[in-house]
Design a protein around this motif. Structure first.
Motif, PDB file in Angstrom:
ATOM      1  N   ASP A 156      67.106  -9.448  34.335  1.00  0.00           N
ATOM      2  CA  ASP A 156      68.477  -8.285  34.291  1.00  0.00           C
ATOM      3  C   ASP A 156      68.516  -7.999  33.127  1.00  0.00           C
ATOM      4  N   GLU A 157      67.817  -6.431  33.783  1.00  0.00           N
ATOM      5  CA  GLU A 157      67.452  -5.380  32.547  1.00  0.00           C
ATOM      6  C   GLU A 157      67.220  -5.749  30.805  1.00  0.00           C
ATOM      7  N   PRO A 158      65.895  -6.302  31.479  1.00  0.00           N
ATOM      8  CA  PRO A 158      65.173  -7.264  30.101  1.00  0.00           C
ATOM      9  C   PRO A 158      64.808  -6.433  29.142  1.00  0.00           C
ATOM     10  N   THR A 159      64.415  -5.506  29.093  1.00  0.00           N
ATOM     11  CA  THR A 159      64.233  -4.028  28.014  1.00  0.00           C
ATOM     12  C   THR A 159      65.407  -3.699  27.263  1.00  0.00           C
ATOM     13  N   ALA A 160      66.369  -3.572  27.481  1.00  0.00           N
ATOM     14  CA  ALA A 160      67.335  -2.686  26.841  1.00  0.00           C
ATOM     15  C   ALA A 160      67.586  -3.133  25.956  1.00  0.00           C
ATOM     16  N   ASN A 161      67.099  -4.590  25.368  1.00  0.00           N
ATOM     17  CA  ASN A 161      67.460  -4.546  23.958  1.00  0.00           C
ATOM     18  C   ASN A 161      66.440  -4.406  23.212  1.00  0.00           C
ATOM     19  N   LEU A 162      65.190  -4.585  23.495  1.00  0.00           N
ATOM     20  CA  LEU A 162      63.747  -4.319  23.011  1.00  0.00           C
ATOM     21  C   LEU A 162      63.260  -2.661  22.519  1.00  0.00           C
ATOM     22  N   ASP A 163      62.458  -1.907  21.214  1.00  0.00           N
ATOM     23  CA  ASP A 163      62.614  -1.571  20.630  1.00  0.00           C
ATOM     24  C   ASP A 163      60.499  -1.046  21.602  1.00  0.00           C
ATOM     25  N   PRO A 164      60.353  -0.071  21.521  1.00  0.00           N
ATOM     26  CA  PRO A 164      59.327   0.829  22.285  1.00  0.00           C
ATOM     27  C   PRO A 164      58.321  -0.790  22.120  1.00  0.00           C
ATOM     28  N   LYS A 165      58.363  -1.149  20.864  1.00  0.00           N
ATOM     29  CA  LYS A 165      56.762  -2.331  20.942  1.00  0.00           C
ATOM     30  C   LYS A 165      57.356  -3.404  20.951  1.00  0.00           C
ATOM     31  N   GLY A 166      58.514  -3.837  22.105  1.00  0.00           N
ATOM     32  CA  GLY A 166      58.432  -5.379  22.029  1.00  0.00           C
ATOM     33  C   GLY A 166      58.466  -4.932  23.413  1.00  0.00           C
ATOM     34  N   ARG A 167      58.832  -3.755  24.023  1.00  0.00           N
ATOM     35  CA  ARG A 167      58.711  -3.533  25.630  1.00  0.00           C
ATOM     36  C   ARG A 167      57.132  -3.128  25.740  1.00  0.00           C
ATOM     37  N   GLU A 168      56.573  -3.087  25.041  1.00  0.00           N
ATOM     38  CA  GLU A 168      54.908  -3.261  25.290  1.00  0.00           C
ATOM     39  C   GLU A 168      55.091  -4.925  24.942  1.00  0.00           C
ATOM     40  N   GLN A 169      54.839  -5.214  24.032  1.00  0.00           N
ATOM     41  CA  GLN A 169      54.512  -6.872  23.885  1.00  0.00           C
ATOM     42  C   GLN A 169      54.940  -7.560  25.819  1.00  0.00           C
ATOM     43  N   PHE A 170      56.027  -7.499  25.802  1.00  0.00           N
ATOM     44  CA  PHE A 170      56.737  -7.507  26.692  1.00  0.00           C
ATOM     45  C   PHE A 170      55.821  -7.563  28.629  1.00  0.00           C
ATOM     46  N   TYR A 171      56.028  -6.315  28.174  1.00  0.00           N
ATOM     47  CA  TYR A 171      55.032  -6.559  29.524  1.00  0.00           C
ATOM     48  C   TYR A 171      53.284  -6.338  29.781  1.00  0.00           C
ATOM     49  N   THR A 172      53.144  -6.802  28.413  1.00  0.00           N
ATOM     50  CA  THR A 172      51.868  -7.966  28.401  1.00  0.00           C
ATOM     51  C   THR A 172      51.824  -9.324  28.606  1.00  0.00           C
ATOM     52  N   LEU A 173      52.830 -10.079  28.253  1.00  0.00           N
ATOM     53  CA  LEU A 173      53.437 -11.114  28.348  1.00  0.00           C
ATOM     54  C   LEU A 173      52.926 -11.387  29.833  1.00  0.00           C
ATOM     55  N   LEU A 174      53.972  -9.984  30.541  1.00  0.00           N
ATOM     56  CA  LEU A 174      54.008 -10.270  31.903  1.00  0.00           C
ATOM     57  C   LEU A 174      52.829 -10.561  32.966  1.00  0.00           C
ATOM     58  N   GLN A 175      51.763 -10.226  32.357  1.00  0.00           N
ATOM     59  CA  GLN A 175      50.541  -9.924  33.232  1.00  0.00           C
ATOM     60  C   GLN A 175      50.123 -11.100  33.448  1.00  0.00           C
ATOM     61  N   GLU A 176      50.420 -12.386  32.883  1.00  0.00           N
ATOM     62  CA  GLU A 176      50.087 -13.920  32.385  1.00  0.00           C
ATOM     63  C   GLU A 176      50.991 -14.578  33.472  1.00  0.00           C
ATOM     64  N   ILE A 177      52.074 -14.124  33.736  1.00  0.00           N
ATOM     65  CA  ILE A 177      53.003 -14.633  34.252  1.00  0.00           C
ATOM     66  C   ILE A 177      52.272 -15.598  36.049  1.00  0.00           C
ATOM     67  N   PRO A 178      51.373 -16.441  36.394  1.00  0.00           N
ATOM     68  CA  PRO A 178      51.199 -17.134  37.366  1.00  0.00           C
ATOM     69  C   PRO A 178      51.093 -16.482  38.503  1.00  0.00           C
ATOM     70  N   GLU A 179      50.686 -16.355  39.316  1.00  0.00           N
ATOM     71  CA  GLU A 179      50.503 -15.725  40.657  1.00  0.00           C
ATOM     72  C   GLU A 179      52.000 -16.535  41.264  1.00  0.00           C
ATOM     73  N   THR A 180      51.379 -18.026  40.948  1.00  0.00           N
ATOM     74  CA  THR A 180      52.736 -19.259  42.032  1.00  0.00           C
ATOM     75  C   THR A 180      53.896 -18.693  41.744  1.00  0.00           C
ATOM     76  N   CYS A 181      54.125 -18.366  40.247  1.00  0.00           N
ATOM     77  CA  CYS A 181      55.773 -17.845  40.407  1.00  0.00           C
ATOM     78  C   CYS A 181      55.990 -16.095  40.363  1.00  0.00           C
ATOM     79  N   SER A 182      57.374 -16.230  41.158  1.00  0.00           N
ATOM     80  CA  SER A 182      57.523 -15.457  41.933  1.00  0.00           C
ATOM     81  C   SER A 182      58.858 -14.392  40.279  1.00  0.00           C
ATOM     82  N   THR A 183      58.778 -13.216  41.222  1.00  0.00           N
ATOM     83  CA  THR A 183      59.743 -12.443  39.894  1.00  0.00           C
ATOM     84  C   THR A 183      60.920 -11.536  40.226  1.00  0.00           C
ATOM     85  N   LEU A 184      61.658 -11.112  40.095  1.00  0.00           N
ATOM     86  CA  LEU A 184      62.749 -10.205  40.301  1.00  0.00           C
ATOM     87  C   LEU A 184      63.231  -9.849  39.185  1.00  0.00           C
TER      88      LEU A 184
END
Ligand SMILES: Nc1ncnc2c1ncn2[C@@H]1O[C@H](COP(=O)(O)OP(=O)(O)O)[C@@H](O)[C@H]1O
Ligand SMILES: [Mg+2]
Length: 214
Positions: A156-184
């Motif tokens: 739920d609005e995951p990056t609202a509290n993150l600084d630009p670097k934190g946001r970038e790191q977060f999106y990098t991690l998301l790319q590794e979420i396995p295909e078997t896991c759905s996201t919203l």
């Protein structure tokens, strides 16, 4: 079997219809951006999936389970990262022990995921959770969710509290979420999330007004 099946659900808060006859299903492989103005009912809809509310009408099922009557089972399949971190009094150490027992995940795994967002949990291990900064709390909750390997991850609005670097790191991690896991993702930042989603849902005034595959 659909992960989530909401059928004609309505919910009223203090005389206002916050969810108005919403029907929606989420299948495996869906990567959803849920958008819409403040107050549209987005958070209420995902909280209904997690069994927070008795609905006025309609049915909500998560893998055929009733989120209110079978909440433990539902929470085994969904991870939810709330918009505002809960006021947890436990220390980081206690919190990690709690989630490792209740959700069956490895403490070290959480520490590693957090480290990849530049959050060194070992440095803060005896600090109470509520004393972390907003961004640190968010990173810790994200690290726990990613370690849990759920069927559906809801942010739920995951990056609202993150600084630009934190946001970038977060999106990098998301790319590794396995295909078997759905996201919203509930988000106002479509530009950031666009590459990660295959379905866009818009809500307004408690209704789903658009739902398109992209
Ligand atoms: N627990 C609650 N009690 C009373 N009103 C609520 C509650 N939760 C949400 N609302 C109201 O419901 C409406 C929709 O809220 P919400 O689902 O949080 O919208 P969104 O996440 O789309 O911004 C808002 O007007 C909000 O004030
Ligand atoms: Mg919201």
């Amino acid at each position: 079997m659909n992960l989530v099946e909401a059928s004609h659900i309505s919910k009223t808060f203090m005389g206002t219809k916050v969810l108005d006859d919403v029907s929606l299903s989420i299948s495996r492989g869906d990567r959803i951006a849920l958008m819409g103005p403040n107050g549209a009912g987005k958070t209420t809809l995902v909280r209904a999936m997690l069994g927070f509310y008795h609905l006025d009408s309609g049915t909500m099922r998560v893998l055929k389970h009733d989120p209110i009557k079978e909440r433990v089972e539902v929470l085994r399949h969904i991870s939810f990262i709330p918009q505002l971190p809960p006021p947890v009094k436990l220390s980081i150490e206690e919190l990690l022990t709690y989630v490792s027992k209740s959700a069956g995940l490895q403490k070290q795994n959480v520490i590693d995921e957090a480290g990849r967002m530049d959050l060194d949990l070992t440095k803060h291990i005896s600090k109470p959770f509520y004393k972390l900064s907003g961004g640190m709390k968010q990173k810790l909750l994200i690290a726990i969710a990613l370690s849990k390997k759920s069927d559906l991850l809801i942010f739920d609005e995951p990056t609202a509290n993150l600084d630009p670097k934190g946001r970038e790191q977060f999106y990098t991690l998301l790319q590794e979420i396995p295909e078997t896991c759905s996201t919203l993702f509930i988000t106002h930042r479509l530009d950031e999330i666009k590459a990660l989603v295959n379905r866009m849902i818009y809500m307004d005034l408690g209704k789903v007004v658009e739902d398109e595959k992209v």
